[in-house]
Write a protein that holds these residues in place. Structure first.
Motif: not given
Length: 377
Positions: A298-323
């Motif tokens: 699951q090492g690479a799987a955790m990395a790509v999950e990190d990647a996609l969730v970070l993009v989605r969170t940056l898109d959904s939150e109002d500012d970088v710190a909150s994201a």
């Protein structure tokens, strides 16, 4: 966020390229810096479990991964001589395939092509020399002498992360587990239709993973001293010595290992960044923040999950710190579950003592973990 971000990605591996593709497809400006001169992925092959394949679908490369690899559905457990002990069907996440084996160079090519198609520049032979975060942005000087300002710097730069060392010094360095991984590509045996795991009577495990119709890789997990390195001239003989007690398909595959060429040896280490995974606008993700032993694949799987969730969170939150706070709150429990259970499985498989906490995790086991990890991430 209402305004597109400018993001610099440090590291062009699986996680970094996945993040860059997803970020660019979401309308942000992103650039990747990679110390290597090309995307010449190290290693032989990789397992993509269903949750990783779901991320590949989200960034538009699932079909390419399956076409370049070997999709499979059932994990087989064998005794050392090759007798089947159990066949474990692998669950699926939202219609993604059960699992896929793929050569690492092919996955690097697919993700690199996706990055180019998304308009992501990749600077090879380049790394970060200096950075300064003033709270509203990060000024970065690269090793090629260029300087620029970014809203966010994200490090997908692996277990030996230079940016982790810059942020935290030597507080979170890789911890060697006492075991190492040997891998080599061999012709696929017809009966190897999915991953086959054989656990020996000593602290040794062998694994066969199909990665194309023609090829599979043989992996062996063995106890090794910290300073051991294979002899370049006789690595194949050293591998065969360690797998001498195995019969069946493991022994048969070893007949195709006739020289030291192509044998990849890596020590199994883990990293746990126990402080926040970001300092200001500089973020650690994937192995840089939470490298695990490979026992759950699951090492690479955790990395790509990190990647996609970070993009989605940056898109959904109002500012970088909150994201960043929301992203880590979502990701840390899942990543730590994988890391802790992976380490417990390594101990169990190799006869090492386990803690009471690890004994509780082992009640979930590998089959139970697969069902946990196909839940939405």
């Amino acid at each position: 966020m209402a305004t597109p971000l400018r993001v610099l990605v440090h590291g062009g591996g699986i996680g970094g390229l996945t993040f860059a593709v997803a970020l660019a497809r979401s309308g942000h400006a992103v650039e990747v810096v990679e110390l290597r001169d090309e995307l010449d992925a190290l290693g032989v092959g990789i397992i993509q479990p269903s949750n990783a394949l779901h991320v590949m679908r989200e960034i538009g490369v699932l079909d390419a991964c399956v076409a370049a690899g070997f999709p499979w559905e059932v994990l087989t457990i064998c005794d050392p001589v090759g007798n089947t002990l159990a066949k474990i069907p692998q669950p699926q996440l939202d219609g993604a395939p059960h699992a896929n084996g793929i050569p690492r160079p092919e996955l690097a090519r697919i993700l690199g092509e996706a990055a180019v198609a998304a308009g992501v520049p990749i600077r090879f032979g380049t790394t970060i020399e200096e950075l300064s975060d003033d709270g509203s942005g990060v000024d970065v000087t690269l090793s090629d002498g260029s300087s620029s300002r970014w809203d966010l710097v994200v490090a997908f730069d692996g277990i030996g992360s230079p940016l982790r060392n810059r942020l935290y010094g030597d507080r979170f360095t890789p911890e060697y587990t006492g075991f190492a991984n040997w891998r080599v590509t061999v012709p696929r045996l017809p009966e190897v239709q999915g991953v086959v795991i054989s656990v020996g009577r000593t602290s040794t495990k062998a694994l066969l993973t199909p990665i194309t119709d023609e090829l599979m890789y043989l992996a062996a997990v063995t106890a090794e001293e910290p300073d051991f390195r294979p002899d370049p001239a006789r690595a194949h003989e050293q591998l065969k010595e360690r797998l001498a007690a195995f019969g069946g398909p493991v022994a048969q595959s070893l007949t195709n290992v006739t020289g030291p060429e192509g044998i990849v040896y890596s020590r199994i280490s883990q990293v746990t960044v126990e402080e926040p995974w970001h300092v200001g606008r500089v973020v650690l993700a994937g192995d840089a923040a939470h490298a695990s032993t490979p026992n759950l694949a699951q090492g690479a799987a955790m990395a790509v999950e990190d990647a996609l969730v970070l993009v989605r969170t940056l898109d959904s939150e109002d500012d970088v710190a909150s994201a960043l706070a929301a992203w880590e709150a979502r990701r840390r429990p899942r990543a730590m579950f994988v890391q802790n259970l992976s380490r417990a499985l390594l101990k169990e498989e190799t006869g090492s003592p386990t803690t009471p906490e690890e004994d509780e995790l082992l009640k979930i086991g590998m089959p139970g973990a697969a069902h946990v990890l196909v839940k939405p991430y």
